[in-house]
Design a protein around this motif. Structure first.
Motif, PDB file in Angstrom:
ATOM      1  N   TRP A 205      42.130  51.809   5.948  1.00 46.84           N
ATOM      2  CA  TRP A 205      42.469  52.186   7.327  1.00 46.84           C
ATOM      3  C   TRP A 205      43.322  53.456   7.355  1.00 46.84           C
ATOM      4  O   TRP A 205      43.045  54.382   8.112  1.00 46.84           O
ATOM      5  CB  TRP A 205      43.196  51.011   7.977  1.00 46.84           C
ATOM      6  CG  TRP A 205      43.538  51.132   9.408  1.00 46.84           C
ATOM      7  CD1 TRP A 205      42.684  51.265  10.473  1.00 46.84           C
ATOM      8  CD2 TRP A 205      44.860  51.070   9.965  1.00 46.84           C
ATOM      9  NE1 TRP A 205      43.393  51.293  11.657  1.00 46.84           N
ATOM     10  CE2 TRP A 205      44.722  51.172  11.365  1.00 46.84           C
ATOM     11  CE3 TRP A 205      46.136  50.925   9.417  1.00 46.84           C
ATOM     12  CZ2 TRP A 205      45.825  51.148  12.224  1.00 46.84           C
ATOM     13  CZ3 TRP A 205      47.224  50.887  10.259  1.00 46.84           C
ATOM     14  CH2 TRP A 205      47.061  51.003  11.651  1.00 46.84           C
ATOM     15  N   VAL A 206      44.350  53.521   6.514  1.00 47.52           N
ATOM     16  CA  VAL A 206      45.206  54.711   6.504  1.00 47.52           C
ATOM     17  C   VAL A 206      44.563  55.868   5.744  1.00 47.52           C
ATOM     18  O   VAL A 206      44.852  57.031   6.020  1.00 47.52           O
ATOM     19  CB  VAL A 206      46.617  54.403   5.935  1.00 47.52           C
ATOM     20  CG1 VAL A 206      47.377  53.471   6.859  1.00 47.52           C
ATOM     21  CG2 VAL A 206      46.539  53.832   4.528  1.00 47.52           C
ATOM     22  N   GLU A 207      43.651  55.555   4.812  1.00 53.76           N
ATOM     23  CA  GLU A 207      42.957  56.626   4.093  1.00 53.76           C
ATOM     24  C   GLU A 207      41.986  57.339   5.035  1.00 53.76           C
ATOM     25  O   GLU A 207      41.880  58.577   5.011  1.00 53.76           O
ATOM     26  CB  GLU A 207      42.200  56.041   2.895  1.00 53.76           C
ATOM     27  CG  GLU A 207      41.627  57.081   1.953  1.00 53.76           C
ATOM     28  CD  GLU A 207      40.282  57.642   2.396  1.00 53.76           C
ATOM     29  OE1 GLU A 207      39.992  58.797   2.062  1.00 53.76           O
ATOM     30  OE2 GLU A 207      39.524  56.920   3.085  1.00 53.76           O
ATOM     31  N   ARG A 208      41.288  56.577   5.873  1.00 56.01           N
ATOM     32  CA  ARG A 208      40.314  57.163   6.795  1.00 56.01           C
ATOM     33  C   ARG A 208      40.981  58.120   7.782  1.00 56.01           C
ATOM     34  O   ARG A 208      40.399  59.126   8.172  1.00 56.01           O
ATOM     35  CB  ARG A 208      39.570  56.052   7.547  1.00 56.01           C
ATOM     36  CG  ARG A 208      38.405  56.539   8.374  1.00 56.01           C
ATOM     37  CD  ARG A 208      37.555  55.410   8.904  1.00 56.01           C
ATOM     38  NE  ARG A 208      38.229  54.593   9.897  1.00 56.01           N
ATOM     39  CZ  ARG A 208      38.523  53.315   9.760  1.00 56.01           C
ATOM     40  NH1 ARG A 208      38.215  52.684   8.646  1.00 56.01           N
ATOM     41  NH2 ARG A 208      39.145  52.639  10.707  1.00 56.01           N
ATOM     42  N   SER A 209      42.191  57.807   8.191  1.00 59.06           N
ATOM     43  CA  SER A 209      42.906  58.650   9.146  1.00 59.06           C
ATOM     44  C   SER A 209      43.729  59.737   8.457  1.00 59.06           C
ATOM     45  O   SER A 209      44.363  60.547   9.136  1.00 59.06           O
ATOM     46  CB  SER A 209      43.837  57.797  10.012  1.00 59.06           C
ATOM     47  OG  SER A 209      44.788  57.120   9.205  1.00 59.06           O
ATOM     48  N   ALA A 210      43.717  59.746   7.114  1.00 61.67           N
ATOM     49  CA  ALA A 210      44.504  60.722   6.333  1.00 61.67           C
ATOM     50  C   ALA A 210      45.973  60.702   6.733  1.00 61.67           C
ATOM     51  O   ALA A 210      46.629  61.738   6.855  1.00 61.67           O
ATOM     52  CB  ALA A 210      43.924  62.128   6.479  1.00 61.67           C
ATOM     53  N   THR A 211      46.507  59.500   6.916  1.00 57.49           N
ATOM     54  CA  THR A 211      47.921  59.348   7.246  1.00 57.49           C
ATOM     55  C   THR A 211      48.776  59.863   6.086  1.00 57.49           C
ATOM     56  O   THR A 211      48.581  59.448   4.944  1.00 57.49           O
ATOM     57  CB  THR A 211      48.248  57.866   7.513  1.00 57.49           C
ATOM     58  OG1 THR A 211      47.361  57.360   8.521  1.00 57.49           O
ATOM     59  CG2 THR A 211      49.684  57.699   7.975  1.00 57.49           C
ATOM     60  N   PRO A 212      49.717  60.771   6.358  1.00 53.23           N
ATOM     61  CA  PRO A 212      50.536  61.329   5.271  1.00 53.23           C
ATOM     62  C   PRO A 212      51.300  60.244   4.516  1.00 53.23           C
ATOM     63  O   PRO A 212      51.655  59.207   5.081  1.00 53.23           O
ATOM     64  CB  PRO A 212      51.498  62.270   6.008  1.00 53.23           C
ATOM     65  CG  PRO A 212      50.805  62.605   7.292  1.00 53.23           C
ATOM     66  CD  PRO A 212      50.032  61.376   7.666  1.00 53.23           C
TER      67      PRO A 212
END
Length: 263
Positions: A205-212
């Motif tokens: 989930w956070v990888e798809r959004s490229a969350t820092p």
């Protein structure tokens, strides 16, 4: 949608169009079939998909309708959807860049309008629903899937904070009572067709959004220290090291039916 909000959406999704093409949450799922079945199609419909993304919803409808149109604020998404249609040999589609709150179509043009996992990015929901009602034929169907916030204010604030930390283009998950009000104010007959929990794997989930990385660290702490009621409602699961493993979003399929004019 404000210019600032539009810029955030374009910054968030433009460079990541390919990820959303390949995302199983967006590309697959029983909800796509449920959407198509709920439309009760005859084969003669003109369908509009708002916030097209990589084209998965539009392409699910295309084999069963006369023509499927799609709009997205992000040019890269429009290109990705067009390429996906070409690769599948689907020709009865027409995709273009456009704003959900200012649709480039005439009144009463579509038999069906769809929007899937996108409305939480819109800054002016009332305008979006109003525009949808405008382009929908009397008696037509508006089918929308999105995650929603519980009516409880603590849970509402919690899940919207989580989404906003992960993705700064997130505006708001509305409650179902808010959706009912917006539909009815725009002259649509409101119906909750189905609700379910959508389980998401946290790392993906956070990888798809490229969350820092620094924001991911803050988000992990936020989830670890969440009130028990929040952890239970969204079924937060942690691994043996106390790191978030998965959780559930509350999802709904809404139908808004265009009201036929009185004779």
């Amino acid at each position: 949608m404000s210019n600032n909000a539009k810029a955030k959406v374009q910054q968030q999704f433009g460079p990541k169009a390919e990820k959303y093409r390949d995302s199983s949450v967006h590309a697959k799922g029983a909800d796509l079939s449920l959407m198509v079945e709920s439309a009760k199609l005859s084969g003669n419909e003109k369908v509009l998909d708002i916030a097209l993304g990589a084209g998965h919803t539009a392409l699910a409808f295309a084999p069963y309708v006369e023509r499927c149109y799609g709009v997205d604020l992000t040019e890269e998404m429009v290109q990705e959807a067009s390429e996906l249609a070409n690769s599948r040999g689907i020709e009865n589609v027409e995709f273009l860049r456009g704003d959900a709150e200012d649709l480039p179509y005439p009144d009463s043009f579509f038999d069906v309008v769809t929007c899937r996992f996108a409305a939480h990015h819109f800054s002016n929901i009332k305008q979006f629903v109003s525009e949808t009602a405008r382009v929908l034929k009397p008696g037509g169907r508006f089918l929308m899937i999105d995650h929603y916030a519980p009516e409880n204010s603590l849970l509402d604030t919690f899940i919207n904070d989580v989404d906003r930390m992960r993705d700064p283009s997130h505006v708001r998950e509305q409650t179902l009572s808010e959706w009912r009000y917006d539909f009815e104010q725009s002259g649509l007959i409101y119906e909750e067709m189905s609700t379910w929990d959508l389980r998401l794997e946290f790392a993906n989930w956070v990888e798809r959004s490229a969350t820092p990385a620094n924001v991911r660290h803050e988000l992990v702490k936020f989830l670890q220290t969440a009130p028990s009621h929040c952890k239970e409602t969204f079924d937060l699961q942690f691994n043996e090291h106390g790191q978030p493993d998965s959780f559930c979003l509350k999802v709904v399929l809404l139908q808004g039916t265009g009201v036929r004019p009185l004779i």
